[in-house]
Design a protein around this motif. Structure first.
Motif, PDB file in Angstrom:
ATOM      1  N   PHE A  54       0.864   6.026  -4.967  1.00  0.00           N
ATOM      2  CA  PHE A  54      -0.560   5.962  -5.292  1.00  0.00           C
ATOM      3  C   PHE A  54      -0.950   6.999  -6.338  1.00  0.00           C
ATOM      4  CE2 PHE A  54      -4.963   7.232  -4.798  1.00  0.00           C
ATOM      5  CZ  PHE A  54      -5.616   6.025  -4.788  1.00  0.00           C
ATOM      6  N   PHE A  55      -0.529   8.255  -6.116  1.00  0.00           N
ATOM      7  CA  PHE A  55      -0.971   9.300  -7.036  1.00  0.00           C
ATOM      8  C   PHE A  55      -0.230   9.242  -8.371  1.00  0.00           C
ATOM      9  CE2 PHE A  55      -2.647  10.946  -3.050  1.00  0.00           C
ATOM     10  CZ  PHE A  55      -3.937  11.250  -3.437  1.00  0.00           C
ATOM     11  N   ALA A  56       0.950   8.629  -8.386  1.00  0.00           N
ATOM     12  CA  ALA A  56       1.663   8.460  -9.645  1.00  0.00           C
ATOM     13  C   ALA A  56       1.106   7.260 -10.414  1.00  0.00           C
ATOM     14  CB  ALA A  56       3.153   8.267  -9.379  1.00  0.00           C
ATOM     15  N   SER A  87       0.756   7.597   3.772  1.00  0.00           N
ATOM     16  CA  SER A  87       0.459   6.286   3.199  1.00  0.00           C
ATOM     17  C   SER A  87      -1.051   6.104   3.215  1.00  0.00           C
ATOM     18  CB  SER A  87       1.118   5.196   4.037  1.00  0.00           C
ATOM     19  OG  SER A  87       0.707   5.326   5.378  1.00  0.00           O
ATOM     20  N   LEU A  88      -1.540   5.125   2.472  1.00  0.00           N
ATOM     21  CA  LEU A  88      -2.980   4.895   2.501  1.00  0.00           C
ATOM     22  C   LEU A  88      -3.340   3.441   2.233  1.00  0.00           C
ATOM     23  CD1 LEU A  88      -4.842   6.241  -0.648  1.00  0.00           C
ATOM     24  CD2 LEU A  88      -2.394   5.953  -0.566  1.00  0.00           C
ATOM     25  N   THR A  89      -4.516   3.091   2.740  1.00  0.00           N
ATOM     26  CA  THR A  89      -5.080   1.768   2.537  1.00  0.00           C
ATOM     27  C   THR A  89      -6.406   1.964   1.839  1.00  0.00           C
ATOM     28  OG1 THR A  89      -4.042   1.001   4.577  1.00  0.00           O
ATOM     29  CG2 THR A  89      -5.853  -0.320   3.725  1.00  0.00           C
ATOM     30  N   VAL A  90      -6.561   1.334   0.666  1.00  0.00           N
ATOM     31  CA  VAL A  90      -7.814   1.467  -0.075  1.00  0.00           C
ATOM     32  C   VAL A  90      -8.682   0.249   0.198  1.00  0.00           C
ATOM     33  CG1 VAL A  90      -8.888   1.748  -2.339  1.00  0.00           C
ATOM     34  CG2 VAL A  90      -6.648   2.760  -1.882  1.00  0.00           C
ATOM     35  N   GLU A 135      -5.472  -2.154  -1.665  1.00  0.00           N
ATOM     36  CA  GLU A 135      -4.161  -1.607  -1.915  1.00  0.00           C
ATOM     37  C   GLU A 135      -3.630  -0.960  -0.654  1.00  0.00           C
ATOM     38  OE1 GLU A 135      -4.035   1.198  -5.115  1.00  0.00           O
ATOM     39  OE2 GLU A 135      -1.868   1.311  -5.097  1.00  0.00           O
ATOM     40  N   ASP A 136      -2.344  -1.093  -0.439  1.00  0.00           N
ATOM     41  CA  ASP A 136      -1.690  -0.541   0.734  1.00  0.00           C
ATOM     42  C   ASP A 136      -0.392   0.053   0.214  1.00  0.00           C
ATOM     43  OD1 ASP A 136      -0.142  -0.157   3.024  1.00  0.00           O
ATOM     44  OD2 ASP A 136      -1.171  -1.774   4.074  1.00  0.00           O
TER      45      ASP A 136
END
Lengths: 268, 288
Positions: B237-239, B219-222, B230-231
Protein backbone atom coordinates in the motif's frame (compact mmCIF):
# COMPACT_ATOMS: atom_id res chain seq x y z
CA UNK A 1 9.64 48.13 13.88
CA UNK A 2 6.91 48.52 16.47
CA UNK A 3 4.36 49.64 13.84
CA UNK A 4 4.78 46.25 12.18
CA UNK A 5 3.97 44.39 15.36
CA UNK A 6 0.33 43.44 15.67
CA UNK A 7 0.52 41.58 18.99
CA UNK A 8 2.92 42.19 21.80
CA UNK A 9 2.44 39.96 24.78
CA UNK A 10 4.57 40.23 27.88
CA UNK A 11 4.78 38.01 30.90
CA UNK A 12 1.16 36.95 30.53
CA UNK A 13 -0.28 35.07 33.46
CA UNK A 14 -3.72 33.60 33.80
CA UNK A 15 -5.27 31.29 36.37
CA UNK A 16 -8.60 29.64 37.01
CA UNK A 17 -10.19 28.72 40.33
CA UNK A 18 -9.69 25.02 41.04
CA UNK A 19 -13.25 24.08 41.95
CA UNK A 20 -12.32 20.43 42.58
CA UNK A 21 -10.28 21.55 45.59
CA UNK A 22 -12.48 24.35 46.87
CA UNK A 23 -12.96 24.22 50.63
CA UNK A 24 -16.54 24.42 51.89
CA UNK A 25 -15.94 28.00 53.04
CA UNK A 26 -13.55 30.45 51.47
CA UNK A 27 -12.05 30.87 48.06
CA UNK A 28 -10.97 28.04 45.79
CA UNK A 29 -7.24 27.71 45.19
CA UNK A 30 -6.08 28.89 41.76
CA UNK A 31 -4.61 26.74 39.00
CA UNK A 32 -2.05 28.59 36.93
CA UNK A 33 -2.73 27.96 33.24
CA UNK A 34 -0.40 30.51 31.66
CA UNK A 35 2.87 31.05 33.50
CA UNK A 36 4.43 34.15 31.99
CA UNK A 37 4.08 34.01 28.21
CA UNK A 38 6.06 36.39 26.00
CA UNK A 39 5.10 36.59 22.35
CA UNK A 40 5.30 38.98 19.43
CA UNK A 41 3.39 38.59 16.22
CA UNK A 42 4.33 40.74 13.23
CA UNK A 43 1.70 41.89 10.75
CA UNK A 44 1.21 39.28 8.04
CA UNK A 45 2.71 36.49 10.10
CA UNK A 46 1.14 33.07 10.32
CA UNK A 47 2.02 31.71 13.74
CA UNK A 48 1.41 28.16 14.87
CA UNK A 49 0.74 27.47 18.53
CA UNK A 50 1.19 23.84 19.43
CA UNK A 51 1.12 21.75 22.58
CA UNK A 52 -0.58 18.83 24.25
CA UNK A 53 -3.85 19.02 26.13
CA UNK A 54 -3.47 21.21 29.19
CA UNK A 55 -0.57 23.13 27.65
CA UNK A 56 -2.62 26.35 27.71
CA UNK A 57 -2.71 26.88 23.94
CA UNK A 58 -6.46 27.53 23.78
CA UNK A 59 -6.35 29.67 26.91
CA UNK A 60 -3.59 31.78 25.38
CA UNK A 61 -5.65 32.22 22.22
CA UNK A 62 -8.74 33.21 24.15
CA UNK A 63 -6.77 35.70 26.22
CA UNK A 64 -5.33 37.23 23.03
CA UNK A 65 -8.77 38.08 21.72
CA UNK A 66 -9.90 38.91 25.23
CA UNK A 67 -12.51 36.25 25.68
CA UNK A 68 -10.60 35.77 28.92
CA UNK A 69 -9.01 38.41 31.14
CA UNK A 70 -5.44 37.70 32.24
CA UNK A 71 -4.31 38.04 35.87
CA UNK A 72 -1.21 40.01 35.03
CA UNK A 73 1.21 40.88 32.28
CA UNK A 74 0.15 42.76 29.19
CA UNK A 75 -1.37 42.29 25.77
CA UNK A 76 -0.89 45.08 23.27
CA UNK A 77 -2.89 44.84 20.07
CA UNK A 78 -1.94 47.32 17.33
CA UNK A 79 -0.06 49.24 19.99
CA UNK A 80 -3.03 49.54 22.34
CA UNK A 81 -3.05 47.89 25.75
CA UNK A 82 -6.11 45.63 25.87
CA UNK A 83 -5.10 43.51 28.86
CA UNK A 84 -7.85 44.70 31.18
CA UNK A 85 -10.10 46.65 28.82
CA UNK A 86 -13.82 46.63 29.67
CA UNK A 87 -16.19 44.82 27.32
CA UNK A 88 -17.82 48.10 26.24
CA UNK A 89 -14.44 49.41 25.15
CA UNK A 90 -13.50 46.08 23.57
CA UNK A 91 -16.63 45.68 21.48
CA UNK A 92 -15.79 48.22 18.77
CA UNK A 93 -12.33 46.63 18.53
CA UNK A 94 -13.67 43.12 18.08
CA UNK A 95 -14.10 43.52 14.34
CA UNK A 96 -10.31 43.81 14.17
CA UNK A 97 -9.70 40.37 15.74
CA UNK A 98 -11.91 37.43 14.91
CA UNK A 99 -11.96 33.77 15.73
CA UNK A 100 -12.64 30.52 13.88
CA UNK A 101 -13.72 27.71 16.17
CA UNK A 102 -12.89 24.02 16.28
CA UNK A 103 -16.31 22.52 15.83
CA UNK A 104 -18.40 24.31 13.21
CA UNK A 105 -21.46 22.26 14.14
CA UNK A 106 -21.59 23.72 17.63
CA UNK A 107 -20.22 27.18 16.79
CA UNK A 108 -22.76 27.87 14.05
CA UNK A 109 -26.32 28.49 15.19
CA UNK A 110 -28.37 25.59 13.77
CA UNK A 111 -31.48 27.77 13.50
CA UNK A 112 -29.85 30.49 11.43
CA UNK A 113 -29.16 30.42 7.72
CA UNK A 114 -25.61 30.70 6.48
CA UNK A 115 -26.43 34.23 5.32
CA UNK A 116 -27.54 35.47 8.72
CA UNK A 117 -24.65 33.69 10.46
CA UNK A 118 -22.13 35.59 8.36
CA UNK A 119 -24.14 38.83 8.65
CA UNK A 120 -24.17 38.57 12.48
CA UNK A 121 -20.87 40.27 13.32
CA UNK A 122 -21.34 42.73 10.42
CA UNK A 123 -24.63 43.99 11.88
CA UNK A 124 -23.26 44.02 15.42
CA UNK A 125 -20.36 46.18 14.27
CA UNK A 126 -22.62 48.56 12.31
CA UNK A 127 -21.27 47.80 8.84
CA UNK A 128 -23.00 49.17 5.76
CA UNK A 129 -23.79 47.07 2.63
CA UNK A 130 -24.15 43.96 4.78
CA UNK A 131 -25.66 41.85 2.02
CA UNK A 132 -22.89 42.65 -0.44
CA UNK A 133 -20.28 41.87 2.20
CA UNK A 134 -21.88 38.49 2.93
CA UNK A 135 -21.69 37.62 -0.77
CA UNK A 136 -18.10 38.73 -0.90
CA UNK A 137 -17.18 36.60 2.13
CA UNK A 138 -18.83 33.57 0.51
CA UNK A 139 -16.88 34.23 -2.70
CA UNK A 140 -13.64 34.37 -0.74
CA UNK A 141 -14.18 30.97 0.87
CA UNK A 142 -15.34 29.39 -2.39
CA UNK A 143 -18.96 28.74 -1.43
CA UNK A 144 -21.70 29.53 -3.96
CA UNK A 145 -23.85 32.55 -3.05
CA UNK A 146 -26.99 30.44 -3.06
CA UNK A 147 -25.68 28.84 0.16
CA UNK A 148 -26.91 31.99 1.96
CA UNK A 149 -30.30 30.38 2.45
CA UNK A 150 -28.98 27.02 3.63
CA UNK A 151 -28.79 25.83 7.22
CA UNK A 152 -25.62 24.39 8.82
CA UNK A 153 -26.98 20.83 8.93
CA UNK A 154 -27.41 20.85 5.15
CA UNK A 155 -23.67 21.32 4.66
CA UNK A 156 -20.71 18.95 4.88
CA UNK A 157 -18.11 19.39 7.63
CA UNK A 158 -15.70 21.13 5.26
CA UNK A 159 -18.40 23.47 4.00
CA UNK A 160 -19.45 24.33 7.54
CA UNK A 161 -15.89 25.21 8.40
CA UNK A 162 -15.82 27.47 5.33
CA UNK A 163 -18.85 29.29 6.75
CA UNK A 164 -16.93 29.76 10.01
CA UNK A 165 -14.05 31.23 8.03
CA UNK A 166 -16.40 33.48 6.01
CA UNK A 167 -17.90 34.85 9.23
CA UNK A 168 -14.42 35.57 10.59
CA UNK A 169 -13.14 37.40 7.51
CA UNK A 170 -16.37 39.33 6.83
CA UNK A 171 -15.45 42.20 9.16
CA UNK A 172 -12.04 42.54 7.45
CA UNK A 173 -10.09 41.84 10.65
CA UNK A 174 -6.36 42.46 11.12
CA UNK A 175 -6.00 39.24 13.03
CA UNK A 176 -7.67 35.85 13.06
CA UNK A 177 -7.37 33.19 15.69
CA UNK A 178 -8.02 29.67 14.42
CA UNK A 179 -8.36 27.11 17.20
CA UNK A 180 -8.00 23.48 16.01
CA UNK A 181 -10.15 24.26 13.01
CA UNK A 182 -9.26 21.21 10.95
CA UNK A 183 -8.97 18.57 13.65
CA UNK A 184 -12.59 17.46 13.25
CA UNK A 185 -12.41 17.14 9.48
CA UNK A 186 -11.59 14.24 7.20
CA UNK A 187 -8.14 14.43 5.63
CA UNK A 188 -9.59 15.32 2.23
CA UNK A 189 -11.53 18.33 3.54
CA UNK A 190 -8.69 19.15 5.93
CA UNK A 191 -6.43 19.68 2.93
CA UNK A 192 -9.03 21.86 1.23
CA UNK A 193 -9.58 24.07 4.26
CA UNK A 194 -5.83 24.49 4.76
CA UNK A 195 -5.34 25.43 1.12
CA UNK A 196 -8.14 27.95 1.46
CA UNK A 197 -6.51 29.48 4.54
CA UNK A 198 -3.16 29.71 2.75
CA UNK A 199 -4.84 31.45 -0.15
CA UNK A 200 -6.74 33.90 2.09
CA UNK A 201 -3.59 34.76 4.00
CA UNK A 202 -1.97 35.67 0.67
CA UNK A 203 -4.93 37.50 -0.86
CA UNK A 204 -6.18 39.39 2.18
CA UNK A 205 -2.86 39.83 3.94
CA UNK A 206 -4.22 38.20 7.08
CA UNK A 207 -2.30 37.76 10.28
CA UNK A 208 -3.16 34.38 11.68
CA UNK A 209 -2.55 32.45 14.87
CA UNK A 210 -3.22 28.81 14.24
CA UNK A 211 -3.67 26.65 17.31
CA UNK A 212 -3.26 22.94 16.72
CA UNK A 213 -2.04 19.74 18.26
CA UNK A 214 -1.01 18.56 14.79
CA UNK A 215 2.56 19.51 13.97
CA UNK A 216 2.27 18.35 10.37
CA UNK A 217 -0.46 20.91 9.70
CA UNK A 218 1.57 23.65 11.41
CA UNK A 219 4.64 22.75 9.38
CA UNK A 220 2.69 23.28 6.19
CA UNK A 221 0.93 26.51 7.10
CA UNK A 222 2.96 28.57 9.57
CA UNK A 223 6.12 30.64 9.30
CA UNK A 224 6.72 30.70 13.02
CA UNK A 225 5.86 28.10 15.61
CA UNK A 226 5.43 28.34 19.37
CA UNK A 227 5.57 25.15 21.39
CA UNK A 228 3.80 25.31 24.75
CA UNK A 229 4.13 22.92 27.64
CA UNK A 230 2.18 23.36 30.86
CA UNK A 231 1.67 27.07 30.39
CA UNK A 232 5.21 27.93 29.41
CA UNK A 233 6.87 28.63 26.09
CA UNK A 234 9.26 25.82 25.24
CA UNK A 235 10.34 27.20 21.86
CA UNK A 236 9.20 30.02 19.60
CA UNK A 237 10.96 30.44 16.32
CA UNK A 238 11.05 29.91 12.59
CA UNK A 239 8.99 26.84 11.73
CA UNK A 240 11.45 25.25 9.35
CA UNK A 241 14.33 25.64 11.83
CA UNK A 242 12.21 24.30 14.66
CA UNK A 243 11.26 21.20 12.70
CA UNK A 244 14.68 20.53 11.28
CA UNK A 245 16.57 21.06 14.51
CA UNK A 246 14.30 21.13 17.55
CA UNK A 247 16.10 22.65 20.53
CA UNK A 248 13.84 21.51 23.32
CA UNK A 249 13.50 17.92 24.45
CA UNK A 250 9.72 18.30 24.52
CA UNK A 251 9.58 19.47 20.89
CA UNK A 252 11.62 16.45 19.86
CA UNK A 253 9.26 14.19 21.79
CA UNK A 254 6.25 15.72 20.04
CA UNK A 255 7.85 15.29 16.62
CA UNK A 256 8.82 11.69 17.29
CA UNK A 257 5.31 10.85 18.40
CA UNK A 258 3.64 11.86 15.14
CA UNK A 259 2.86 8.75 13.13
CA UNK A 260 4.11 9.51 9.62
CA UNK A 261 2.27 7.75 6.81
CA UNK A 262 5.22 5.64 5.73
CA UNK A 263 7.03 2.51 6.84
CA UNK A 264 10.46 4.11 7.11
CA UNK A 265 9.69 5.68 10.45
CA UNK A 266 9.89 2.88 12.99
CA UNK A 267 8.94 3.29 16.62
CA UNK A 268 11.44 1.67 18.91
CA UNK B 1 -6.38 -19.62 10.43
CA UNK B 2 -8.74 -16.79 10.16
CA UNK B 3 -10.51 -15.63 13.32
CA UNK B 4 -12.84 -13.35 11.41
CA UNK B 5 -14.20 -13.76 7.91
CA UNK B 6 -16.76 -11.43 6.41
CA UNK B 7 -18.26 -12.54 3.10
CA UNK B 8 -20.30 -10.30 0.83
CA UNK B 9 -21.89 -8.37 3.64
CA UNK B 10 -24.69 -6.05 2.56
CA UNK B 11 -26.46 -3.72 4.96
CA UNK B 12 -28.86 -0.84 4.48
CA UNK B 13 -30.81 1.85 6.28
CA UNK B 14 -34.27 1.89 4.75
CA UNK B 15 -33.53 1.57 1.05
CA UNK B 16 -30.09 3.18 1.24
CA UNK B 17 -27.22 0.69 1.12
CA UNK B 18 -24.50 1.42 3.68
CA UNK B 19 -22.36 -1.70 3.26
CA UNK B 20 -21.91 -3.06 -0.27
CA UNK B 21 -20.62 -6.60 -0.66
CA UNK B 22 -17.96 -6.15 2.00
CA UNK B 23 -15.55 -9.07 2.28
CA UNK B 24 -12.49 -9.23 4.47
CA UNK B 25 -10.72 -11.54 6.85
CA UNK B 26 -8.43 -11.21 9.83
CA UNK B 27 -6.01 -14.03 10.65
CA UNK B 28 -4.85 -15.09 14.08
CA UNK B 29 -2.15 -12.67 15.19
CA UNK B 30 -2.84 -10.25 12.35
CA UNK B 31 -3.56 -6.53 12.65
CA UNK B 32 -5.77 -5.31 9.84
CA UNK B 33 -6.51 -1.61 9.38
CA UNK B 34 -10.01 -0.62 8.32
CA UNK B 35 -9.50 2.74 6.70
CA UNK B 36 -11.81 5.38 5.31
CA UNK B 37 -13.19 8.85 5.81
CA UNK B 38 -16.41 9.62 7.67
CA UNK B 39 -19.34 7.80 6.15
CA UNK B 40 -17.15 5.08 4.64
CA UNK B 41 -18.79 2.43 6.82
CA UNK B 42 -15.70 1.43 8.75
CA UNK B 43 -17.31 1.65 12.18
CA UNK B 44 -20.44 -0.07 10.82
CA UNK B 45 -18.41 -3.15 9.95
CA UNK B 46 -17.07 -3.28 13.50
CA UNK B 47 -20.57 -2.89 14.88
CA UNK B 48 -21.94 -5.59 12.56
CA UNK B 49 -19.36 -8.03 13.90
CA UNK B 50 -20.03 -7.13 17.53
CA UNK B 51 -23.81 -7.18 17.05
CA UNK B 52 -24.15 -3.56 18.12
CA UNK B 53 -25.57 -2.08 14.92
CA UNK B 54 -28.14 0.69 15.38
CA UNK B 55 -31.66 -0.74 15.05
CA UNK B 56 -32.27 1.17 11.82
CA UNK B 57 -29.51 -0.80 10.10
CA UNK B 58 -30.60 -4.04 8.53
CA UNK B 59 -28.21 -6.77 7.39
CA UNK B 60 -29.51 -7.85 3.99
CA UNK B 61 -27.19 -10.65 3.08
CA UNK B 62 -23.71 -12.00 3.66
CA UNK B 63 -21.90 -13.99 6.31
CA UNK B 64 -19.88 -13.04 9.35
CA UNK B 65 -17.85 -15.98 10.60
CA UNK B 66 -16.20 -15.49 13.98
CA UNK B 67 -13.74 -18.23 14.93
CA UNK B 68 -15.68 -20.83 12.94
CA UNK B 69 -19.17 -19.75 14.03
CA UNK B 70 -21.50 -18.28 11.43
CA UNK B 71 -23.05 -15.44 13.41
CA UNK B 72 -26.05 -14.87 11.12
CA UNK B 73 -27.04 -18.54 11.47
CA UNK B 74 -27.22 -18.36 15.27
CA UNK B 75 -30.21 -17.44 17.40
CA UNK B 76 -29.78 -13.92 18.85
CA UNK B 77 -29.20 -15.33 22.34
CA UNK B 78 -26.47 -17.72 21.22
CA UNK B 79 -24.99 -15.09 18.96
CA UNK B 80 -24.56 -12.73 21.89
CA UNK B 81 -22.85 -15.42 23.92
CA UNK B 82 -20.46 -16.31 21.10
CA UNK B 83 -19.59 -12.68 20.43
CA UNK B 84 -19.16 -11.96 24.14
CA UNK B 85 -16.78 -14.88 24.57
CA UNK B 86 -14.77 -14.49 21.36
CA UNK B 87 -14.64 -10.78 20.56
CA UNK B 88 -14.03 -7.52 22.39
CA UNK B 89 -13.95 -3.82 21.67
CA UNK B 90 -11.45 -1.09 22.42
CA UNK B 91 -13.67 1.97 22.04
CA UNK B 92 -12.84 5.44 20.85
CA UNK B 93 -13.60 7.57 23.85
CA UNK B 94 -12.37 6.12 27.12
CA UNK B 95 -14.40 8.56 29.19
CA UNK B 96 -17.81 7.67 27.79
CA UNK B 97 -17.01 3.96 27.60
CA UNK B 98 -16.50 3.70 31.35
CA UNK B 99 -19.42 4.14 33.70
CA UNK B 100 -18.60 7.33 35.63
CA UNK B 101 -20.55 6.31 38.73
CA UNK B 102 -18.85 2.96 39.25
CA UNK B 103 -15.36 2.00 40.33
CA UNK B 104 -12.99 0.76 37.64
CA UNK B 105 -12.40 -2.74 39.01
CA UNK B 106 -15.90 -4.20 38.61
CA UNK B 107 -16.13 -2.71 35.14
CA UNK B 108 -13.26 -4.97 34.10
CA UNK B 109 -14.27 -8.06 36.05
CA UNK B 110 -17.98 -8.06 35.17
CA UNK B 111 -17.27 -9.46 31.72
CA UNK B 112 -15.38 -12.36 33.23
CA UNK B 113 -18.04 -13.10 35.81
CA UNK B 114 -21.10 -12.63 33.62
CA UNK B 115 -19.92 -14.11 30.35
CA UNK B 116 -17.32 -16.64 31.34
CA UNK B 117 -18.70 -17.59 34.74
CA UNK B 118 -15.55 -16.89 36.73
CA UNK B 119 -15.70 -16.31 40.47
CA UNK B 120 -15.35 -12.69 41.64
CA UNK B 121 -12.05 -13.50 43.35
CA UNK B 122 -10.50 -15.08 40.23
CA UNK B 123 -11.73 -12.23 38.09
CA UNK B 124 -10.26 -9.71 40.52
CA UNK B 125 -6.86 -11.43 40.35
CA UNK B 126 -6.95 -11.52 36.58
CA UNK B 127 -7.90 -7.81 36.39
CA UNK B 128 -5.01 -6.83 38.65
CA UNK B 129 -2.66 -8.94 36.53
CA UNK B 130 -3.88 -7.27 33.36
CA UNK B 131 -3.59 -3.75 34.76
CA UNK B 132 -0.03 -4.62 35.63
CA UNK B 133 0.51 -5.88 32.10
CA UNK B 134 -0.67 -2.58 30.62
CA UNK B 135 1.82 -0.76 32.89
CA UNK B 136 -0.62 0.73 35.35
CA UNK B 137 1.19 1.37 38.62
CA UNK B 138 -0.53 0.20 41.79
CA UNK B 139 -3.37 -1.81 40.15
CA UNK B 140 -5.17 -2.42 43.45
CA UNK B 141 -5.60 1.32 44.03
CA UNK B 142 -6.65 2.00 40.42
CA UNK B 143 -9.32 -0.69 40.59
CA UNK B 144 -10.91 1.16 43.50
CA UNK B 145 -10.75 4.51 41.65
CA UNK B 146 -13.53 6.16 39.68
CA UNK B 147 -12.91 6.93 36.00
CA UNK B 148 -12.77 10.71 36.52
CA UNK B 149 -9.84 10.31 38.89
CA UNK B 150 -7.68 8.96 36.06
CA UNK B 151 -6.06 10.59 33.03
CA UNK B 152 -7.21 9.91 29.47
CA UNK B 153 -4.21 7.71 28.74
CA UNK B 154 -4.77 5.77 31.94
CA UNK B 155 -8.45 5.23 31.11
CA UNK B 156 -7.54 3.93 27.66
CA UNK B 157 -5.05 1.50 29.26
CA UNK B 158 -7.84 0.21 31.45
CA UNK B 159 -10.08 -0.39 28.45
CA UNK B 160 -7.27 -2.20 26.69
CA UNK B 161 -6.79 -4.40 29.75
CA UNK B 162 -10.51 -5.00 29.83
CA UNK B 163 -10.63 -5.94 26.14
CA UNK B 164 -7.90 -8.56 26.58
CA UNK B 165 -9.31 -9.85 29.88
CA UNK B 166 -11.31 -12.78 28.53
CA UNK B 167 -8.62 -13.76 26.00
CA UNK B 168 -10.81 -12.98 22.97
CA UNK B 169 -9.89 -14.28 19.52
CA UNK B 170 -10.70 -10.95 17.91
CA UNK B 171 -10.46 -7.39 19.15
CA UNK B 172 -11.98 -4.49 17.30
CA UNK B 173 -10.29 -1.19 18.07
CA UNK B 174 -12.48 1.69 16.92
CA UNK B 175 -10.32 4.82 16.58
CA UNK B 176 -8.86 4.10 20.03
CA UNK B 177 -6.45 7.04 20.07
CA UNK B 178 -8.27 9.92 18.36
CA UNK B 179 -9.13 11.52 21.70
CA UNK B 180 -5.54 11.41 22.97
CA UNK B 181 -2.47 13.64 22.71
CA UNK B 182 0.13 12.47 20.20
CA UNK B 183 2.65 11.56 22.87
CA UNK B 184 0.05 9.49 24.71
CA UNK B 185 -1.20 8.08 21.41
CA UNK B 186 2.26 6.72 20.70
CA UNK B 187 2.37 4.90 24.04
CA UNK B 188 -1.11 3.49 23.60
CA UNK B 189 -0.49 2.29 20.04
CA UNK B 190 2.67 0.52 21.13
CA UNK B 191 0.83 -1.02 24.03
CA UNK B 192 -1.97 -2.33 21.79
CA UNK B 193 0.60 -3.83 19.42
CA UNK B 194 2.54 -5.47 22.27
CA UNK B 195 -0.55 -6.92 23.88
CA UNK B 196 -1.87 -8.15 20.54
CA UNK B 197 1.41 -9.85 19.66
CA UNK B 198 1.78 -11.41 23.10
CA UNK B 199 -1.75 -12.80 23.12
CA UNK B 200 -1.88 -13.74 19.43
CA UNK B 201 -5.16 -11.89 19.02
CA UNK B 202 -6.58 -10.92 15.65
CA UNK B 203 -7.04 -7.15 15.62
CA UNK B 204 -9.30 -5.12 13.39
CA UNK B 205 -8.12 -1.55 13.72
CA UNK B 206 -10.65 1.05 12.58
CA UNK B 207 -9.00 4.38 11.80
CA UNK B 208 -9.00 7.35 9.43
CA UNK B 209 -5.28 7.95 9.96
CA UNK B 210 -2.87 6.32 7.52
CA UNK B 211 -0.01 7.39 9.77
CA UNK B 212 -1.43 5.19 12.50
CA UNK B 213 -1.98 2.35 10.01
CA UNK B 214 1.69 2.39 9.06
CA UNK B 215 2.67 2.00 12.72
CA UNK B 216 0.34 -0.77 13.83
CA UNK B 217 -1.11 -2.71 10.89
CA UNK B 218 0.19 -5.47 8.64
CA UNK B 219 -2.66 -5.29 6.18
CA UNK B 220 -5.47 -2.89 5.43
CA UNK B 221 -8.85 -2.55 3.80
CA UNK B 222 -9.72 0.80 2.24
CA UNK B 223 -13.40 1.71 2.23
CA UNK B 224 -15.49 4.36 0.56
CA UNK B 225 -19.28 4.55 0.69
CA UNK B 226 -19.50 1.15 2.34
CA UNK B 227 -17.55 -0.52 -0.45
CA UNK B 228 -14.12 -2.14 -0.28
CA UNK B 229 -11.81 -0.38 -2.73
CA UNK B 230 -8.60 -2.09 -1.83
CA UNK B 231 -7.42 -4.97 0.31
CA UNK B 232 -3.67 -5.18 0.60
CA UNK B 233 -0.51 -5.52 2.67
CA UNK B 234 0.90 -2.31 4.15
CA UNK B 235 4.24 -2.70 2.32
CA UNK B 236 2.35 -2.84 -0.95
CA UNK B 237 0.00 0.00 0.00
CA UNK B 238 2.62 2.55 1.01
CA UNK B 239 4.84 1.70 -1.95
CA UNK B 240 2.09 1.63 -4.58
CA UNK B 241 -1.53 2.17 -3.56
CA UNK B 242 -3.78 0.00 -5.71
CA UNK B 243 -6.72 2.35 -6.15
CA UNK B 244 -6.73 6.02 -7.25
CA UNK B 245 -8.72 6.93 -4.14
CA UNK B 246 -6.17 5.20 -1.89
CA UNK B 247 -3.39 7.15 -3.58
CA UNK B 248 -5.31 10.41 -3.13
CA UNK B 249 -5.98 9.63 0.52
CA UNK B 250 -2.28 9.00 1.08
CA UNK B 251 -1.38 12.28 -0.62
CA UNK B 252 -3.90 14.14 1.56
CA UNK B 253 -2.45 12.80 4.80
CA UNK B 254 -0.27 15.37 6.59
CA UNK B 255 3.42 14.57 6.76
CA UNK B 256 5.69 17.13 8.39
CA UNK B 257 8.81 15.73 6.79
CA UNK B 258 7.39 16.49 3.36
CA UNK B 259 5.08 19.51 3.78
CA UNK B 260 4.75 20.37 0.10
CA UNK B 261 3.88 16.91 -1.13
CA UNK B 262 1.39 16.11 1.62
CA UNK B 263 -2.02 17.63 2.40
CA UNK B 264 -3.06 17.56 -1.26
CA UNK B 265 -6.87 17.68 -1.52
CA UNK B 266 -8.50 14.57 -2.95
CA UNK B 267 -9.23 15.56 -6.58
CA UNK B 268 -12.92 15.83 -7.52
CA UNK B 269 -12.29 13.48 -10.45
CA UNK B 270 -11.17 10.74 -8.05
CA UNK B 271 -14.31 11.13 -5.93
CA UNK B 272 -16.46 11.13 -9.07
CA UNK B 273 -14.70 7.94 -10.18
CA UNK B 274 -15.44 6.14 -6.92
CA UNK B 275 -19.02 7.33 -6.94
CA UNK B 276 -19.43 5.93 -10.45
CA UNK B 277 -18.07 2.59 -9.23
CA UNK B 278 -20.62 2.58 -6.42
CA UNK B 279 -23.44 3.43 -8.81
CA UNK B 280 -22.41 0.65 -11.15
CA UNK B 281 -22.31 -1.74 -8.21
CA UNK B 282 -25.80 -0.74 -7.05
CA UNK B 283 -27.23 -1.07 -10.55
CA UNK B 284 -25.81 -4.55 -10.85
CA UNK B 285 -27.36 -5.52 -7.53
CA UNK B 286 -30.79 -4.16 -8.28
CA UNK B 287 -30.66 -1.01 -6.13
CA UNK B 288 -31.72 2.20 -7.81
Amino acid sequence: MSDDVIYEIENLRLSFPDMAHKPLFGAAPRIEILKGIDMRIARGDVVGIVGGSGSGKSTLGRAMIRLLEPDSGSIRFNGQDITHLEETALRPMRRRFQMIFQDPMSSLNPRQTVGSIIAGPLKLQGFDRVSARVDQALDHVGLPRRFRSRYPHELSGGQRQRVGIARAIATEPDFILADEIVSGLDVSSQAQVLNLLEQLVRELGLTLAFISHDLSVIRRLCQRTMVLYRGEVVEYRDTRALFEAPEAEYTRELLDAIPLPDLEQVWA
Amino acid sequence: MSFLTIENLNARVGTAPILRDVSLSVEAGEVRGLVGESGAGKSMIGKAVLGTLPTAVEIESGRIVLDGEDLQALKPRDRRRVIGAKAALIPQDPLTALNPSRRVGPQITNRLVDILGWTRADAGHRAAELLDEVSIPDPERVMRAYPHELSGGMRQRILIASAFAAEPKLIIADEPTTALDVTVQKQILRLIRQMQARHGTALLFVTHDLGVVSKVCQSLTVLFGGMVLEDTRVEQFFARPGHPYSAALLAATPKYTDPDASLTPVPDAVIAGVEAEIEAHDRMHGHV
